[in-house]
Design a protein around this motif. Structure first.
Motif, PDB file in Angstrom:
ATOM      1  N   GLU A   3       0.843  -1.197   0.000  1.00 10.07           N
ATOM      2  CA  GLU A   3       0.000   0.000   0.000  1.00 10.07           C
ATOM      3  C   GLU A   3       0.875   1.242   0.000  1.00 10.07           C
ATOM      4  N   LEU A   4       0.679   2.080  -0.999  1.00 10.81           N
ATOM      5  CA  LEU A   4       1.434   3.320  -1.097  1.00 10.81           C
ATOM      6  C   LEU A   4       1.037   4.274   0.022  1.00 10.81           C
ATOM      7  N   GLU A   5       1.936   5.188   0.346  1.00 12.21           N
ATOM      8  CA  GLU A   5       1.704   6.130   1.430  1.00 12.21           C
ATOM      9  C   GLU A   5       1.330   7.500   0.888  1.00 12.21           C
ATOM     10  N   LEU A   6       0.576   8.247   1.710  1.00 16.42           N
ATOM     11  CA  LEU A   6       0.172   9.603   1.367  1.00 16.42           C
ATOM     12  C   LEU A   6       1.175  10.605   1.908  1.00 16.42           C
ATOM     13  N   SER A   7       1.275  11.734   1.219  1.00 15.55           N
ATOM     14  CA  SER A   7       2.021  12.880   1.704  1.00 15.55           C
ATOM     15  C   SER A   7       1.012  14.010   1.878  1.00 15.55           C
ATOM     16  N   GLY A   8       0.772  14.433   3.104  1.00 17.55           N
ATOM     17  CA  GLY A   8      -0.294  15.397   3.347  1.00 17.55           C
ATOM     18  C   GLY A   8      -1.627  14.675   3.383  1.00 17.55           C
ATOM     19  N   GLU A   9      -2.677  15.311   2.833  1.00 22.74           N
ATOM     20  CA  GLU A   9      -4.012  14.754   2.916  1.00 22.74           C
ATOM     21  C   GLU A   9      -4.398  13.936   1.687  1.00 22.74           C
ATOM     22  N   ASP A  10      -3.827  14.246   0.522  1.00 24.63           N
ATOM     23  CA  ASP A  10      -4.293  13.541  -0.673  1.00 24.63           C
ATOM     24  C   ASP A  10      -3.220  13.250  -1.720  1.00 24.63           C
ATOM     25  N   SER A  61       4.812   9.063  -7.152  1.00 29.68           N
ATOM     26  CA  SER A  61       4.263  10.367  -6.801  1.00 29.68           C
ATOM     27  C   SER A  61       2.998  10.636  -7.617  1.00 29.68           C
ATOM     28  N   ASP A  62       2.060  11.330  -6.985  1.00 30.66           N
ATOM     29  CA  ASP A  62       0.824  11.720  -7.674  1.00 30.66           C
ATOM     30  C   ASP A  62       0.190  12.875  -6.913  1.00 30.66           C
ATOM     31  N   VAL A  63      -0.118  13.947  -7.643  1.00 31.83           N
ATOM     32  CA  VAL A  63      -0.764  15.118  -7.040  1.00 31.83           C
ATOM     33  C   VAL A  63      -2.123  15.385  -7.681  1.00 31.83           C
ATOM     34  N   SER A  64      -2.652  14.422  -8.419  1.00 36.16           N
ATOM     35  CA  SER A  64      -3.925  14.598  -9.132  1.00 36.16           C
ATOM     36  C   SER A  64      -5.131  14.187  -8.296  1.00 36.16           C
ATOM     37  N   GLY A  65      -4.901  13.634  -7.103  1.00 36.37           N
ATOM     38  CA  GLY A  65      -6.010  13.138  -6.306  1.00 36.37           C
ATOM     39  C   GLY A  65      -6.526  11.793  -6.773  1.00 36.37           C
ATOM     40  N   TYR A  66      -5.686  11.054  -7.502  1.00 36.32           N
ATOM     41  CA  TYR A  66      -6.105   9.761  -8.054  1.00 36.32           C
ATOM     42  C   TYR A  66      -6.490   8.767  -6.968  1.00 36.32           C
TER      43      TYR A  66
END
Length: 300
Positions: free
Chosen positions: A30-37, A94-99
């Motif tokens: 399971e990948l981890e989050l950075s911040g909230e999303d 990394s992903d910042v799109s809210g996927y």
């Protein structure tokens, strides 16, 4: 003595190389989050060169799915491992799109890692490993209110609607529904117990009805009401605040008196009209009698 001839079976096998995961990838990772999303995580793989010479590899990473996965992969596309050396390499996600909000954490994604030994633009040997990866579970419960357009008087109650929306990627449970009232200690909120421990699936909305109650002695005042809930998934608290106008019973009585006064005026108007009609008929009768008397006199 004759010296035995060396056969192909007696030849020593040429040392090779091995590719594998350094990070524990048993099961599903399971990948981890950075911040909230935002997704920000990394895993490692190793290459062990058992040869006496240098090893050059071309690395390719792909998602084994037809869907377009916007998770970016940052890694070295070409690596070199010296003779008899074991090196570790990193893959960054990394992903910042809210996927992560759009995909269920119960649905895994297969990551394929292909390592190719290339010599003079030709693939000499290759190895491949894979890993099952999922987006992290994200939780986001929000609450909103809606008025029923009812007027609240002291000693009465009105209803308010509540909507709880699950914007996360999995089911969540409502915990600790609470109400706080500012500046109005005689105002209370009923019906929150029905909300507690309610399960909400992702991308769905649950509607509830609460009751705002004002005591008999409640003064005329604007009260600030706040309804809050807690997510069982991440413990985050969401709130909705609104103002409630409490009217005194004097205002209600004045409204009733004005209504009765209007009705009385309408009845009085009817009586006046009836009196005018009676006056009109009496004049007509008098006029008719006068004409009749004149005619009788004229004939005589």
């Amino acid at each position: 003595m004759m010296i035995p001839m060396t056969t192909a079976q007696d030849q020593v096998e040429v040392p090779s190389w091995e590719l594998g995961w350094e990070t524990n990838m048993d099961g599903t990772y399971e990948l981890e989050l950075s911040g909230e999303d935002d997704i920000l995580d990394s895993i490692e793989f190793f290459v062990e060169n058992q040869r006496m010479g240098e090893l050059n590899l071309k690395i390719t990473l792909t998602w084994d799915e037809s869907d377009d996965i916007p998770i970016e992969l940052d890694y070295d596309e070409s690596i070199t491992v010296a003779a008899s050396e074991n090196l570790t390499f990193e893959i960054e996600f990394s992903d910042v799109s809210g996927y992560s909000f759009e995909r269920s954490p119960d649905k895994s994604m297969t990551l394929l890692l292909l390592a190719e030994e290339v010599s003079f633009d030709q693939t000499v040997s290759s190895q491949e490993i894979d890993a099952e990866v999922t987006v992290p579970a994200v939780y986001d419960l929000t609450i909103s209110h809606s008025s029923m357009d009812e007027v609240l008087y002291a000693g009465s109650s009105i209803e308010y609607g509540l909507k709880v929306t699950n914007n996360g990627n999995g089911k969540d449970v409502i915990k600790m529904p609470e109400a706080s009232v500012k500046s109005c200690p005689s105002l209370s909120v009923e019906g929150l117990e029905a909300i507690k421990d309610t399960e909400i699936q992702n991308a769905t909305v649950k509607e509830f009805v609460i009751r705002i109650v004002a005591s008999e002695s409640h003064p005329e005042r604007v009260c600030e009401v706040t309804i809050s809930i807690k997510s069982a998934g991440n413990g985050k608290i969401s709130s909705s605040m609104f103002d409630v106008q409490v009217n005194s019973n004097e205002v209600k009585q004045n409204n009733n008196d004005n209504s009765n006064s209007d009705d009385g005026q309408k009845d009085t108007g009817g009586e006046i009209t009836e009196a005018d009609t009676l006056s009109f008929l009496s004049t007509f009768e008098l006029f008719s009698i006068t004409i009749l008397a004149l005619l009788v006199r004229y004939r005589k």
